[in-house]
Design a protein around this motif. Structure first.
Motif, PDB file in Angstrom:
ATOM      1  N   PHE A 111       0.833  -1.209   0.000  1.00 46.75           N
ATOM      2  CA  PHE A 111       0.000   0.000   0.000  1.00 46.75           C
ATOM      3  C   PHE A 111       0.862   1.251   0.000  1.00 46.75           C
ATOM      4  O   PHE A 111       0.871   2.031  -0.957  1.00 46.75           O
ATOM      5  N   PHE A 112       1.638   1.418   1.046  1.00 43.77           N
ATOM      6  CA  PHE A 112       2.414   2.646   1.204  1.00 43.77           C
ATOM      7  C   PHE A 112       3.505   2.783   0.139  1.00 43.77           C
ATOM      8  O   PHE A 112       3.795   3.883  -0.345  1.00 43.77           O
ATOM      9  N   GLN A 113       4.109   1.659  -0.260  1.00 46.58           N
ATOM     10  CA  GLN A 113       5.211   1.714  -1.221  1.00 46.58           C
ATOM     11  C   GLN A 113       4.766   2.266  -2.574  1.00 46.58           C
ATOM     12  O   GLN A 113       5.526   2.957  -3.248  1.00 46.58           O
ATOM     13  N   PHE A 114       3.527   2.001  -2.981  1.00 51.72           N
ATOM     14  CA  PHE A 114       3.050   2.500  -4.263  1.00 51.72           C
ATOM     15  C   PHE A 114       2.954   4.024  -4.261  1.00 51.72           C
ATOM     16  O   PHE A 114       3.196   4.671  -5.282  1.00 51.72           O
ATOM     17  N   PHE A 115       2.610   4.605  -3.121  1.00 52.12           N
ATOM     18  CA  PHE A 115       2.580   6.065  -3.028  1.00 52.12           C
ATOM     19  C   PHE A 115       3.994   6.640  -3.061  1.00 52.12           C
ATOM     20  O   PHE A 115       4.215   7.730  -3.588  1.00 52.12           O
ATOM     21  N   LEU A 116       4.939   5.914  -2.451  1.00 54.50           N
ATOM     22  CA  LEU A 116       6.328   6.374  -2.498  1.00 54.50           C
ATOM     23  C   LEU A 116       6.860   6.362  -3.929  1.00 54.50           C
ATOM     24  O   LEU A 116       7.622   7.243  -4.334  1.00 54.50           O
ATOM     25  N   TYR A 159       9.215   2.105   7.388  1.00 54.30           N
ATOM     26  CA  TYR A 159       9.186   1.530   6.041  1.00 54.30           C
ATOM     27  C   TYR A 159       9.735   2.526   5.027  1.00 54.30           C
ATOM     28  O   TYR A 159      10.470   2.147   4.102  1.00 54.30           O
ATOM     29  N   GLY A 160       9.373   3.814   5.182  1.00 54.00           N
ATOM     30  CA  GLY A 160       9.871   4.814   4.247  1.00 54.00           C
ATOM     31  C   GLY A 160      11.386   4.917   4.268  1.00 54.00           C
ATOM     32  O   GLY A 160      12.027   5.005   3.211  1.00 54.00           O
ATOM     33  N   GLY A 161      11.997   4.911   5.462  1.00 54.60           N
ATOM     34  CA  GLY A 161      13.449   4.961   5.553  1.00 54.60           C
ATOM     35  C   GLY A 161      14.110   3.733   4.962  1.00 54.60           C
ATOM     36  O   GLY A 161      15.108   3.828   4.234  1.00 54.60           O
ATOM     37  N   LEU A 162      13.556   2.559   5.265  1.00 58.79           N
ATOM     38  CA  LEU A 162      14.123   1.319   4.709  1.00 58.79           C
ATOM     39  C   LEU A 162      13.959   1.273   3.193  1.00 58.79           C
ATOM     40  O   LEU A 162      14.828   0.753   2.480  1.00 58.79           O
ATOM     41  N   TYR A 163      12.860   1.816   2.700  1.00 59.40           N
ATOM     42  CA  TYR A 163      12.662   1.862   1.246  1.00 59.40           C
ATOM     43  C   TYR A 163      13.728   2.727   0.574  1.00 59.40           C
ATOM     44  O   TYR A 163      14.255   2.361  -0.491  1.00 59.40           O
ATOM     45  N   GLU A 164      14.061   3.854   1.193  1.00 56.69           N
ATOM     46  CA  GLU A 164      15.106   4.709   0.619  1.00 56.69           C
ATOM     47  C   GLU A 164      16.459   3.991   0.630  1.00 56.69           C
ATOM     48  O   GLU A 164      17.211   4.046  -0.346  1.00 56.69           O
TER      49      GLU A 164
END
Length: 942
Positions: free
Chosen positions: A469-474, A496-501
């Motif tokens: 869900f959240f990753q698609f917005f990122l 999750y946002g930090g790990l995604y970066e």
């Protein structure tokens, strides 16, 4: 009066206890650390399998040898192959092919038509979908409609402008095919979907077959004409609403009404060109972690720009747009970093695993009342919060260090490519936020099983919502960043946002052979790490102070709730700790009238004298202490304690007797600070329980009704911890612990060093008594201390309590009359919230038990004879028991002589068979029963 232990002493005691407790949980800690290690090993295994597949020849660049200049010598050519268009991602493409520019044209079945949900009647009838003849609609608006109409007429060529003999030059081409992430091979020319050319009108023979050259090959492609329809709208909001209404609502085909493009010419005129373009980006390929797909918007801009030039310079003017071309590409080695692809999801679970562990540990201490027990033995809120926080922080940092170190050791690019200092800052801030959040959430729960379920649901739900869900917005760069920030206010999404970066930079760095994230990258506008760090720091501070406030003022995790403005207490003048008579308060509009016994009145006078300073030897003074629980669910108020006045001297053991529900527990809870009195107060060693409980705790010991112990700590470790809280140190502490263990018979046979969870019920009870007495507290509260003990252990425990009461005041509750008579200097019988009588056991038996109890057992036929015998001894005799020939009578002492009783019994034996008989003096149990029966709820006068 002893001084309370210092902050440092309390912190040292709790820290040592936590270290010991942690050492007992070695296996649990090992399993905790093994979880991320096993996960890293799994990623390494998957990475090895993937690398093995990528290294196969079929996944490498397919080069071929071709004689390009006819000299008989072949040259090695890689990239888009001349023979079969074979192409893999690793090949070099020094000369990408040129592709005609395309429009993203709606498929025939999706083109806009008149429908029930569209209010515009100028769209074609829906029947055109059956013949695939629906036009491609373009919506236009602006402040100058005449100019807009002129521009619209010049956008699409007429039927005479383009035919098959002219090739693709000047054609306005479009396709419904989905675009790729690159334009090396255009999917429109390689897919089975047709290519369209848009004209103002389509003739009868409007389908052509065109040869499209790609390298040395010519692809035959059919192109079809489609009519371009331009419709005027009065405002940009109309266009916006129409575009939105036609976007595949509910995936129902009959509601799909797609528009080719939209143009708002705003304030354009002959001297000013200003336009806003709407385009459909639905079909761009933006799945996965790769770059966004090609968006076919350049041709739309070219059409309107060309139309404006023709309005200015005439229809012969052309701004040609011949082709689009991808950038050249070098040969690369295909590598897929699996840890970077799955890292955000997997590592979110790894880090969040700490949350339910911290949460359950905090709730466990609340559920088992261990925190309250520590507080009642002198542990302040400050040391508890700081040491507990530091303890969980240390565990979290060790866990994260092992996680990062092992991940780096096995070569996961997620860790090795990104700057370790950024990783340290990110993980350090987040684990602090996570611990603060656990403290906050723990204030609202009191059951370990419930909070464990909530915690682990949070772990898995956060990972899944983040990944799906959240990753698609990122990834969607068109999504408003402000909403990303709003979602990151939830700590799990911040993580999750930090790990995604981290994963994005590691994936790109591994693919391109460059570094991962560096500090200079934090300032990049596309890097969310800066926002994540700022949000987490602010939330960390806010959540921590909110957790402390809620713990103190909203919930009762540490005893009685404090005032909502408790933090302003330091600015108020310090209250005096000397005796002061509080103002008596009326409870509501009711006045209670009760005829008190003389001994209760005398006790109230002792309290009065103590408050006036005439008697200073009292360790405990209760002055008109009341507790009223508010009515709920239609029930009236509950008066648990109704104006208790009591004074206890140093060295006195006072026994509280009373039936269940009499108010004893409420009284004890007020004295130990669990609840606050509704009115009145009590003084312990001269300190008011309303304002000075923290100082009282330093000189107080408690043996609760239920043993509050850590299952994994030994008896010695319990006493060492509580001894340190009472300011004992060094050899004094060691000696006090050994003496306590010996006094309760827990020293020999290795029992002292056995974990409390393996103790029997009686051993736990003796340990609880030892805990309440260690450190020489001046006031001790014992709630049924001998429950569950065998006779020998009970007698030994009584001796311990009798020795202990010599220099301290003890309040003891019990249901054992033998225990009360053996231990207590004075007794008080508590019924219906009121003290009914006070005195030593002999006084109470003499005052309330002025009778003998005569019992006789005969056959049922002679019950009347026995009753006549007793009436002959005393006409005022009262039968209190009768069953199957056995009868008991109360005989007034002043009315009979014991010798007369013996003579009457001998006379009766000559007349009928007497199976058994007895004459007993009044027991304390008889007194208790009599007082409890006589005590009636006093009247309530409105």
């Amino acid at each position: 009066m002893a001084d309370s232990s210092s902050f440092r002493t309390q912190a040292n005691a709790l820290f040592r206890k936590n270290l010991t407790f942690q050492g007992r949980n070695f296996r649990t800690n090992l399993r905790l650390i093994l979880f991320p290690i096993v996960l890293c090993l799994l990623l390494v295994l998957l990475q090895a399998i993937i690398n093995n597949e990528l290294d196969k020849p079929s996944n490498k660049c397919g080069c071929t040898c071709i004689d390009q200049d006819g000299d008989g010598q072949c040259e090695r050519v890689c990239g888009i192959q001349y023979s079969d268009l074979d192409q893999v991602a690793t090949c070099s493409i020094p000369n990408p092919p040129e592709w005609p520019p395309m429009l993203q044209l709606p498929a025939p079945q999706f083109r806009a038509v008149r429908t029930g949900f569209d209010s515009f009647g100028d769209l074609p009838d829906g029947s055109c979908r059956a013949t695939n003849s629906c036009p491609a609609t373009v919506l236009i608006t602006g402040s100058n409609q005449s100019l807009g109409d002129s521009l619209g007429r010049n956008m699409f060529p007429s039927s005479s402008t383009f035919n098959s003999s002219n090739g693709l030059t000047g054609a306005v081409l479009g396709s419904a095919s989905k675009t790729d992430s690159s334009n090396f091979l255009d999917s429109a020319f390689l897919s089975s979907l047709p290519i369209y050319y848009v004209q103002s009108q389509c003739g009868p023979n409007s389908t052509f077959s065109i040869s499209v050259p790609i390298a040395s090959l010519d692809l035959e492609k059919e192109i079809r004409c489609v009519q371009g329809q331009l419709l005027w709208r009065n405002s940009s909001s109309d266009i916006n609403n129409e575009l939105y209404a036609g976007y595949r609502k509910g995936n129902r085909e009959e509601k799909i009404n797609e528009i080719l493009a939209g143009y708002d010419f705003l304030n354009s005129n002959i001297n000013n060109y200003n336009v806003t373009v709407w385009y459909n980006s639905t079909y761009k390929n933006d799945t996965g972690n790769g770059p966004l797909g090609i968006v076919r918007v350049s041709r739309s801009i070219n059409l309107v720009s060309n139309a404006f030039l023709q309005v200015l310079l005439g229809p012969s003017t052309q701004m040609l747009f011949d082709f689009v071309k991808e950038m050249p590409k070098p040969e690369t080695t295909l590598r897929l970093d699996f840890s970077s692809l799955l890292g955000p999801l997997f590592f979110t679970w790894v880090i969040l695993q700490l949350f339910p562990i911290v949460l359950t540990a905090l709730v466990y201490e609340k559920q088992q009342n261990l925190r309250i027990m520590m507080k009642m033995h002198g542990l302040g809120d400050g040391p508890y919060w700081i040491i507990s926080y530091a303890y969980f922080l240390a565990i979290s940092l060790v866990y994260m260090f092992c996680f990062v170190a092992f991940g780096s050791a096995v070569g996961l690019k997620f860790f090795t490519l990104n700057d370790y200092s950024i990783q340290f800052v990110f993980y350090f801030i987040y684990v602090n936020l996570q611990i603060s959040m656990a403290f906050l959430v723990a204030t609202f729960f009191s059951n370990v099983k419930t909070v464990a379920v909530v915690g682990y649901i949070t772990v898995f739900a956060t990972g899944l919502l983040g990944g799906f869900f959240f990753q698609f917005f990122l990834q969607d760069k068109s999504f408003p960043r402000v909403w990303i920030v709003v979602m990151e206010l939830y700590p799990g999404f911040s993580l999750y946002g930090g790990l995604y970066e981290f994963s994005q930079y590691a994936f790109t760095g591994n693919y391109m052979g460059t570094d991962g994230m560096r500090w200079r990258d934090i300032s990049d506008s596309n890097n969310e790490m800066r926002h994540v760090l700022i949000i987490m720091v602010l939330e960390w501070l806010i959540v921590f102070f909110a957790a402390y406030y809620v713990d103190q003022a909203v919930t009762s995790g540490s005893g009685a709730r404090k005032s909502p403005l408790f933090f302003l207490g330091k600015f108020k003048k310090k209250r005096s700790t000397s005796f002061r008579r509080p103002s008596l308060q009326r409870q509501g509009s009711k006045v209670y009238v009760q005829l008190e016994k003389p001994d209760v009145i005398q006790e109230a006078k002792r309290v009065e004298q103590s408050l006036l300073g005439q008697e200073m030897s009292h360790a405990i003074v209760c002055d008109n202490l009341k507790k009223v629980y508010p009515g709920r669910d239609g029930n009236p108020e509950k008066f648990a304690v109704k104006g208790l006045s009591l004074a206890l001297s140093q060295g006195e053991c006072f026994g509280m007797l009373g039936p269940n529900g009499a108010g004893k527990t409420s009284f004890i809870n007020m004295m130990i600070g669990l609840v606050k009195p509704s009115s009145g107060t009590a003084y312990v060693q001269g300190l008011d329980i309303r304002n000075n409980m923290d100082q009282i705790y330093a000189n107080m010991g408690v043996c609760p009704q239920h043993d509050l112990l850590w299952e994994t700590l030994t008896g010695r470790e319990h006493l060492l911890f509580y001894g340190r809280l009472k300011n004992l140190k060094g050899s004094t502490l060691t000696q006090a612990v050994e003496e306590s263990l010996k006094s309760v018979n827990l020293f020999n046979g290795g029992v002292a060093d056995k974990q409390a969870g393996k103790y029997s019920g009686g051993m736990k009870r003796r340990l609880s008594v030892a805990i309440s007495l260690i450190g020489d507290p001046k006031v001790v509260y014992m709630d049924e201390p001998s429950t569950g003990l065998d006779p020998a252990s009970r007698n030994n425990l009584w001796n311990v309590i009798k020795r202990a009461k010599q220099n301290r005041a003890i309040i003891l509750t019990t249901h054992s009359m033998e225990e009360a008579e053996h231990l207590c200097d004075r007794l008080g019988i508590f019924v219906d919230g009121s003290l009914q009588c006070v005195g030593n056991p002999k006084e109470l038996k003499g005052r309330y038990g002025g009778s003998y109890v005569f019992a006789m057992t005969t056959s049922s036929n002679h019950e009347t004879d026995v009753e006549n015998l007793v009436k002959g001894l005393s006409p005022n005799a009262n039968r209190i028991y009768q069953i199957s020939g056995t009868q008991k009578f109360e005989l007034p002492k002043q009315a009979i002589k014991i010798a007369d009783v013996f003579r009457a019994v001998e006379n009766a034996k000559s007349r009928f068979q007497v199976q058994a008989w007895g004459l007993a003096d009044t027991t304390l149990e008889d007194v208790f029963i009599k007082v409890a029966r006589e005590a009636q709820p006093f009247d309530v006068l409105s």
